[in-house]
Design a protein around this motif. Sequence first.
Motif, PDB file in Angstrom:
ATOM      1  N   ALA A  85       0.792  -1.216   0.000  1.00 35.83           N
ATOM      2  CA  ALA A  85       0.000   0.000   0.000  1.00 35.83           C
ATOM      3  C   ALA A  85       0.829   1.273   0.000  1.00 35.83           C
ATOM      4  O   ALA A  85       0.731   2.088  -0.899  1.00 35.83           O
ATOM      5  N   GLU A  86       1.674   1.415   1.002  1.00 35.36           N
ATOM      6  CA  GLU A  86       2.345   2.693   1.138  1.00 35.36           C
ATOM      7  C   GLU A  86       3.282   2.976  -0.034  1.00 35.36           C
ATOM      8  O   GLU A  86       3.222   4.030  -0.660  1.00 35.36           O
ATOM      9  N   LEU A 121       1.282   3.785  -3.006  1.00 34.53           N
ATOM     10  CA  LEU A 121       0.631   5.092  -2.975  1.00 34.53           C
ATOM     11  C   LEU A 121       1.574   6.174  -3.467  1.00 34.53           C
ATOM     12  O   LEU A 121       1.217   7.012  -4.284  1.00 34.53           O
ATOM     13  N   VAL A 138       0.245  10.869   5.447  1.00 37.46           N
ATOM     14  CA  VAL A 138      -0.731   9.947   6.007  1.00 37.46           C
ATOM     15  C   VAL A 138      -0.629   9.991   7.522  1.00 37.46           C
ATOM     16  O   VAL A 138       0.379  10.439   8.068  1.00 37.46           O
ATOM     17  N   SER A 169     -10.088   7.423  -0.656  1.00 43.67           N
ATOM     18  CA  SER A 169      -9.671   6.149  -1.192  1.00 43.67           C
ATOM     19  C   SER A 169     -10.565   5.055  -0.689  1.00 43.67           C
ATOM     20  O   SER A 169     -10.142   4.131  -0.043  1.00 43.67           O
ATOM     21  N   MET A 224      -7.744   8.727   3.251  1.00 39.96           N
ATOM     22  CA  MET A 224      -6.595   7.947   3.685  1.00 39.96           C
ATOM     23  C   MET A 224      -5.332   8.785   3.741  1.00 39.96           C
ATOM     24  O   MET A 224      -4.353   8.416   4.358  1.00 39.96           O
ATOM     25  N   LEU A 241      -7.029   6.217  -7.591  1.00 38.39           N
ATOM     26  CA  LEU A 241      -7.019   5.113  -6.631  1.00 38.39           C
ATOM     27  C   LEU A 241      -8.292   4.305  -6.703  1.00 38.39           C
ATOM     28  O   LEU A 241      -8.434   3.297  -6.052  1.00 38.39           O
TER      29      LEU A 241
END
Lengths: 255, 255
Positions: free
Chosen positions: B79-80, B83, B106, B204, B210, B245
Motif C-alpha cells: 500500500a504505502e 501510494l 498519512v 480512497s 486515507m 485510486l
Amino acid sequence: MTSPTGTQAVDRAAQLLREVVHCPDAVTFTELATATGLAKSTTSRLLMALERGGLVRRDDHGGFRPGEMFVGYAWRGGAEAGLVAVARPFLDRLGDVTSETINLGVASNGMVEQIAQVESTYLIGGTNWVGLSVPLHCAALGKVLLAYGAAQLPPGRLEHRTARTITGRAALQSDLAEVRRRGYAVTDEELEPGLIAVAAPVYSGGAAVMAALSVSGPASRLTRDRIQHVAAACIAQANALSAALGYPPQREGAA
Amino acid sequence: MTSPTGTQAVDRAAQLLREVVHCPDAVTFTELATATGLAKSTTSRLLMALERGGLVRRDDHGGFRPGEMFVGYAWRGGAEAGLVAVARPFLDRLGDVTSETINLGVASNGMVEQIAQVESTYLIGGTNWVGLSVPLHCAALGKVLLAYGAAQLPPGRLEHRTARTITGRAALQSDLAEVRRRGYAVTDEELEPGLIAVAAPVYSGGAAVMAALSVSGPASRLTRDRIQHVAAACIAQANALSAALGYPPQREGAA
DNA sequence: TCGCATAGTTCCATCTTACGGAACCGTGTT
DNA sequence: AACACGGTTCCGTAAGATGGAACTATGCGA
C-alpha cells in the motif's frame, strides 16, 4: 499446454500479472517475457492491456509494478477482510483434522487480535474469541508473532495470568528462540489454566510473518504426543495459507 | 468499440475485475454480466480464468471478491510504497502549477507522516521533510486527516509550536468544521513562523480519507489571494489522485 | 412432492481476435 | 557514427474467443 478451456489470453495476462505482483521490486519487460516464455509482441500487447486496465504501471525506468487497482485496494483496507476470507478454507481444514478450536490472529497494538475462528467439534472447547485481544507473551499466536518480528512486546511488566505465565523477559526470549527453532509455538496453561494452544506463522512476503494460525484445546485432550501431531498439521495449513497469499518461493503455471 | 488494439479479452477481463475490486462487498455473476454488457457465456469463461489466476475468488454464496493476489499484495504492505508511486504524477503536476513545495501525508500513530514530496522551484522553499512526522493539530495535512476522520487526536495537551498554534480543543474543533465546510485546510504560521500551507483530502474508498496533499510555502508568497488559487489546484489534484485510486463514484470504460 | 423460475456452465459452429516472426523505431554505448 | 539492446508496430495466419442455445443445478412456490 496449460489451457484448461479457451481463455489463454487472460491466463497469460494473469501469469504476467502474478510475476509483477509477486516481485517485491520492479520487473522489466524482458524478465517478464522470458519468465513466461511469451513472444515479445505478445508480452507487449498483454502488458499494454493490463496497463490500460490499471492493473500494472510502469515506473520511470520502464520497470513494471502493480497498478492503481492494487494500490487502491490495499488502501481501502481490503487486507484484513480479505485475509479472513482467503484463510477460511485453511482454518476449516485444520479444524477437520484436529477437531479443536482454530484461530487466526494478527498483531494489533501490542496485543494479539483474533480475526477468525473455527469452533471445536467437542463440547468442551473454546468459546468465541473473535475480536478479542490477548497479551502477546502468553498466547501461542502472540509468541509466534513476537518470534518472527510481526509484533513488538510493549514496554512494562509482562502480565501474570496463571502460575505458568512467563513473566521474565529473558525467559520469554529463550522461549521465542525455541519457537523459531522448531517452527511453532506452544502455550501450556500460560494464558488460562487448562488451556493449551499451538501456533504457527503465516508468511506473506519475503520473510515477513503477518499472521499466525493456532489450535487450542483443553489440557486433557492436548497431550504431549498429540501436540506434536497437531503442531505439524497447524504448520502444514499455515504454510498452505502462506502459499495462497502468494509468497513462498516463486510459482510457475501448473495445477 | 473501445478496443484500441487487439486485446479485448484482457480488456474485458480487466473491466470485470474492476467491478469486483471497486465494489466494497461481493458482486454477483449477473451484476457483472449486466454491468459490463457481456454475454453470460463470456462472463462465465472470463471469470473462471480470473479465478484460476487468483485474481478473483467466489464466496460461499457465489458472490465475487478480489482474490489472493490482491489480498497477498495488501498484506505485504504494498500500500504505502504503491501510494507514493501512484501519487507522484499528481504531486508533480501540483508542483508545476504552484511552484511551491508539495507533500503527501498519512496518519501514523498520532502524527502526520510525510511520505512524498516535490521540492519548490524557488530558492526559498521547504527542505526535505519526507519521513518526518509532525503533530496533527498544527499542520495542514494533519488538519485534513483529523477533519475527515483519518486520524485521531492523541490525548494530552496540544503542543504549542508558535504564537499562532491552536492549542484549545474547542478552537481546533471549530477549525476542523471549517475545513470540512470548504474542503481544504490551512495552517497559517501555526507550525513554524513564516510557514503557510494548504491541504486537501485524498479519498480512497467510499467516504474514507486515507491521505492528504499539501502545498507549503513562505508567508511572503502565499498571500491571502494566492491561497484561494493554490487551494483550488490542491483540491483538483487531490481529487484526481482519489480517482486514480479507484473510488469516486463508479467508472465506465472509455478514454 | 412436484414443477417452474432463476443462475450458471458447457457445447458448438462461426469468425473475430490474438498470435508470433520480422521489420521497425528509439536510446544509450563503445 | 555505428551498434547492440529493448520495445513497439505490422501483417498474414489460424487458433482461440465469441454468443446463442441447450443443458444442469439450485432454490422457490404451490
